[in-house]
Design an enzyme around this catalytic site. Structure first.
Site, short mmCIF file in Angstrom:
data_model
loop_
_atom_site.label_atom_id
_atom_site.label_comp_id
_atom_site.label_asym_id
_atom_site.label_seq_id
_atom_site.Cartn_x
_atom_site.Cartn_y
_atom_site.Cartn_z
N SER A 177 42.66 -5.14 73.29
CA SER A 177 42.23 -3.74 73.20
C SER A 177 40.96 -3.44 73.99
CB SER A 177 42.02 -3.37 71.73
OG SER A 177 41.13 -4.27 71.11
N HIS A 205 48.58 -2.03 71.83
CA HIS A 205 48.32 -1.45 73.15
C HIS A 205 49.40 -1.83 74.16
CE1 HIS A 205 44.31 0.01 72.13
NE2 HIS A 205 44.24 -1.07 71.36
N LYS A 236 49.19 5.19 69.12
CA LYS A 236 48.63 5.13 70.48
C LYS A 236 49.67 5.73 71.45
CE LYS A 236 45.79 1.24 69.07
NZ LYS A 236 44.57 1.92 68.66
N1 PMP Z 1 45.62 -3.63 66.73
C1 PMP Z 1 44.90 -3.38 67.83
C2 PMP Z 1 44.89 -4.39 68.92
C3 PMP Z 1 44.19 -2.17 67.94
O1 PMP Z 1 43.46 -1.92 69.03
C4 PMP Z 1 44.24 -1.24 66.88
C5 PMP Z 1 43.53 0.10 66.92
N2 PMP Z 1 42.37 0.16 67.60
C6 PMP Z 1 45.00 -1.57 65.76
C7 PMP Z 1 45.68 -2.77 65.71
C8 PMP Z 1 45.06 -0.64 64.59
O2 PMP Z 1 46.02 0.35 64.80
P1 PMP Z 1 45.86 1.75 64.07
O3 PMP Z 1 44.86 2.54 64.85
O4 PMP Z 1 47.23 2.34 64.08
O5 PMP Z 1 45.37 1.45 62.70
#
Ligand code: PMP
Length: 390
Positions: A177, A205, A236
């Protein structure tokens, strides 16, 4: 409660104080704030589907049909048919037998990891995995062996040397991320087979972003049948809200019965589920969206490199411009904002100390002239900073 003020003083002194900024999103690429319009280069809305008319209409229709809230957890209150449709179509998209929706990607990671691993097990986890993976590992009470970022020799060494009475699980972000690089899932699959480990990949992502048709990291490496657990988010590239896990029937049945973040939380509202379903249909029927996303990402990466910007290598739309210190990143972000561009400063504890950065994200909704303007502004601000400190 003096500790509250002490903590806030401390983070302010280190330039690590965080504040929520409020704005009106007027399109996937533009937001308005205080009468001014800004170019949004900090969103994970990779395909711009938040403002797709079919997706918006689906959410509105579902609210009229099923109401605004789910009214309870799915195992206690039941569910509306859109959930099953979404889960079936997620499974079809991921080419798995089944899928299960969670309220967020965060809750999917926490719930799935703590359901699959326990105190007798060992989890092998990349050091740059997302906070929700780290929290899932902690909650599982399994032993956690952290390997250096994408370092397959280190992972192999740990798999060889770590004694384990129970199960072994390897967990990784698909696309990282904050660095935007891709986990080497082909090598991970080989190691998992050699050392008898289950693979969990978090494609938050990667879904809608990499692999043929945006099918994710396992599809990107052609190892989909060798990865047992694929996690994703609906918030996302799919422009809605929620998370999911995809895998075998048995896995999904087990998770339904064991994952506490699924069992004990009210289900997502109909509007969110309908939006995610419509967005998934857009993604499945319009692979050109993924192509445009990746062309835009490549364009920006090429321009930044041509300007000698300190960009981490990669191919994804997450493009980190490394600036090291938190105060530098914060200063650059505020200068970019003066020029009408929103790019987030990423600082510790989100990333290790000394690796603060501007995290630039490109979407399929950006036009070339907008991307060119953003790169010009970054070039200028980085060069201005270098001149100032010299
Ligand atoms: N996994 C990763 C790698 C993320 O970057 C994120 C969100 N930043 C999440 C899980 C969490 O997803 P959500 O925003 O749907 O809670």
């Amino acid at each position: 409660m003096q500790f509250l003020a002490d903590y806030l003083e401390q983070v302010k002194a280190k330039n690590l104080y965080r504040q929520i900024v409020t704005y009106n999103p007027v399109s996937p690429a533009r937001v308005q704030m205080g009468g001014q319009t800004y170019l949004m280069m900090a969103s994970n809305n990779y395909l711009g589907l938040t403002h797709n008319p079919a997706v918006q209409q689906a959410a509105v229709d579902a609210i009229w049909l099923y109401g605004t809230g789910a009214g309870g957890a799915r195992l206690t209150t039941g569910t509306f048919p859109l959930f099953e449709q979404l889960e079936q179509e997620l499974a079809t998209f991921k080419e798995t037998e089944a899928a299960l929706v969670f309220n967020t990607g965060y809750m999917a990671n926490v719930g799935v990891i703590s359901a699959l691993a326990g105190p007798d097990d060992v989890i092998f986890s990349d050091e740059l995995n997302h906070a929700s993976i780290i929290d899932g590992c902690r909650l599982s009470r399994a032993q956690v062996a952290v390997y250096r970022h994408t370092d397959m020799e280190h992972l192999q060494g740990l798999l060889k040397d770590t004694a384990c009475q129970g199960k072994r699980l390897i967990i990784t972000d698909g696309v990282f991320s904050m660095d935007g690089d891709i986990a080497p899932l082909d090598t991970i699959a080989e190691l998992a087979e050699r050392y008898n480990a289950i693979i969990i990949v978090d494609d938050a992502h990667a879904t809608g972003v990499i692999g043929p048709g945006g099918k994710g990291t396992a599809a990107h490496f052609g190892v989909k049948d060798r990865v047992q657990v694929q996690i994703g988010t609906l918030s996302k590239a799919l422009g809605a809200e929620g998370g999911f896990v995809a895998g075998s029937w048995e896995l999904i049945d087990y998770i339904k019965n064991k994952a506490r973040s699924f069992i004990f939380s009210t289900a997502l509202a109909p509007g969110a589920i309908a939006a995610a379903l419509a967005a998934l249909r857009e993604l499945s029927s319009r692979p050109e969206l993924v192509t445009k996303l990746n062309e835009n990402a490549q364009h920006v990466r090429n321009l930044l490199k041509a300007g000698n910007m300190p960009v981490l290598d990669g191919i994804t739309p997450i493009i980190p411009v490394m600036v090291e210190e938190a105060d530098e990143a914060v200063w650059m972000t505020s200068e970019l904002k003066k020029q009408g561009i929103i790019i987030t400063a990423i600082r510790p504890p989100t990333v290790p100390v000394g690796t603060s950065r501007l995290r630039l994200t490109v979407t399929a909704a950006h036009e070339r002239d907008e991307l060119d303007a953003a790169v010009d502004a970054i070039n200028m601000v980085v060069k201005q900073f270098r001149r100032t400190v010299r």
